[in-house]
Design a protein around this motif. Sequence first.
Motif, PDB file in Angstrom:
ATOM      1  N   LEU A  30     -36.068  -5.393  46.031  1.00  0.00           N
ATOM      2  CA  LEU A  30     -35.681  -4.758  44.778  1.00  0.00           C
ATOM      3  C   LEU A  30     -34.675  -3.647  45.109  1.00  0.00           C
ATOM      4  O   LEU A  30     -35.045  -2.488  45.270  1.00  0.00           O
ATOM      5  CB  LEU A  30     -36.939  -4.183  44.114  1.00  0.00           C
ATOM      6  N   PRO A  31     -33.375  -3.974  45.238  1.00  0.00           N
ATOM      7  CA  PRO A  31     -32.391  -2.952  45.628  1.00  0.00           C
ATOM      8  C   PRO A  31     -32.141  -1.966  44.493  1.00  0.00           C
ATOM      9  O   PRO A  31     -32.338  -2.286  43.322  1.00  0.00           O
ATOM     10  CB  PRO A  31     -31.140  -3.776  45.939  1.00  0.00           C
ATOM     11  N   SER A  38     -22.844  -0.404  39.852  1.00  0.00           N
ATOM     12  CA  SER A  38     -23.648  -0.785  41.016  1.00  0.00           C
ATOM     13  C   SER A  38     -24.703  -1.806  40.626  1.00  0.00           C
ATOM     14  O   SER A  38     -25.027  -2.717  41.394  1.00  0.00           O
ATOM     15  CB  SER A  38     -24.290   0.452  41.655  1.00  0.00           C
ATOM     16  N   ALA A  39     -25.243  -1.694  39.414  1.00  0.00           N
ATOM     17  CA  ALA A  39     -26.231  -2.671  38.949  1.00  0.00           C
ATOM     18  C   ALA A  39     -25.610  -4.055  38.832  1.00  0.00           C
ATOM     19  O   ALA A  39     -26.217  -5.062  39.215  1.00  0.00           O
ATOM     20  CB  ALA A  39     -26.804  -2.228  37.605  1.00  0.00           C
ATOM     21  N   ARG A  40     -24.390  -4.130  38.315  1.00  0.00           N
ATOM     22  CA  ARG A  40     -23.724  -5.425  38.169  1.00  0.00           C
ATOM     23  C   ARG A  40     -23.429  -6.053  39.532  1.00  0.00           C
ATOM     24  O   ARG A  40     -23.537  -7.271  39.710  1.00  0.00           O
ATOM     25  CB  ARG A  40     -22.426  -5.261  37.368  1.00  0.00           C
ATOM     26  N   ALA A  45     -25.114 -10.415  43.329  1.00  0.00           N
ATOM     27  CA  ALA A  45     -25.557 -10.871  44.642  1.00  0.00           C
ATOM     28  C   ALA A  45     -26.737 -11.828  44.540  1.00  0.00           C
ATOM     29  O   ALA A  45     -27.092 -12.469  45.536  1.00  0.00           O
ATOM     30  CB  ALA A  45     -25.923  -9.685  45.527  1.00  0.00           C
ATOM     31  N   GLY A  46     -27.352 -11.906  43.359  1.00  0.00           N
ATOM     32  CA  GLY A  46     -28.400 -12.891  43.148  1.00  0.00           C
ATOM     33  C   GLY A  46     -29.822 -12.361  43.151  1.00  0.00           C
ATOM     34  O   GLY A  46     -30.770 -13.157  43.159  1.00  0.00           O
ATOM     35  N   PHE A  47     -30.003 -11.041  43.121  1.00  0.00           N
ATOM     36  CA  PHE A  47     -31.358 -10.494  43.112  1.00  0.00           C
ATOM     37  C   PHE A  47     -32.050 -10.799  41.790  1.00  0.00           C
ATOM     38  O   PHE A  47     -31.432 -10.781  40.728  1.00  0.00           O
ATOM     39  CB  PHE A  47     -31.324  -8.987  43.354  1.00  0.00           C
ATOM     40  N   ALA A  48     -33.343 -11.056  41.864  1.00  0.00           N
ATOM     41  CA  ALA A  48     -34.118 -11.387  40.671  1.00  0.00           C
ATOM     42  C   ALA A  48     -34.386 -10.168  39.807  1.00  0.00           C
ATOM     43  O   ALA A  48     -34.653 -10.286  38.604  1.00  0.00           O
ATOM     44  CB  ALA A  48     -35.446 -12.031  41.071  1.00  0.00           C
TER      45      ALA A  48
END
Length: 294
Positions: A30-31, A38-40, A45-48
């Motif tokens: 969970l970055p 930065s959220a976009r 990058a494909g994080f859920a």
Amino acid sequence: MAWLNGGVDTGQRARAQSFVELHRSGCFLLPNAWDAGSARVLEAAGFAAIATTSAGVAFSYGRPDHDFRAEAEEGRVDQATMMRRIGEITGAVGIPVSADLEEGFGPDVQAVATTIAEAIAVGAAGGNIEDFTGVRAAPLFDEVHAVDRVRAARAAVAASGAPFVLVGRTDALLVGAGLDEAIRRSNAYLAAGADCAFVPGAADADTIATLVRELDGPLNVVMGLTATLTMAELADLGVRRVTVGGSIARMLYRHLFDAARELADHGTFGYADDQLGQDTLNELFTRRNRPGAE
């Protein structure tokens, strides 16, 4: 706002429910983002799911993070400003967002309950409440009071009717209170209604393994601050989720600092050699490329 006048945005509810499900099994990363851009990037990058970082948000405003230095300094990001930023982040992405809510922006239980309710209102799918006071003489809230604060947070979640992952964070290791206290507090917060425990400062395999074994619920650890284990190693240890705190933001500020020094001290422009292309960023931030956008 995602939740208004008792009504529910069905898309946000679905994202929040999917975030709840992520905590059922396995190990996920969970970055932490600090603004819409930065959220976009993290979403692309494909994080859920992603989290916010209060440190990154504070630095983006030129403010100090919530820590001991804030005792003598004005300028800490206030609740209203933080909620606006969290809302900007949740509105920029199509994945769940967990909010770094610090200590709930106040010591009493009502402050915590209000903070949780407002986080849900701006679209957060989860959030952490920590027991760090920011006061050197008493760096952790009294344990009984800290448990009451988590209980108030859980009551606020229940009152909202929204899916929400409540994280009970203890800073016991960071302030030198020790592993036994970290375990005791974490289990007390889980018993009071937290869905996940968060123990920053746990970075080595032995400490993390002990926490996984002794805690009565899933564990969040933060990497990128000290010596770092891999995701595969953390999964093998039984960690449920992994965050990176403000480490990405601090890395980017490192590059900014270095670029500023190069310009000021040498009058050269080597920092620009590794910049991300304008077209790449424009394409990333074009709204039609947001997942779920029409």
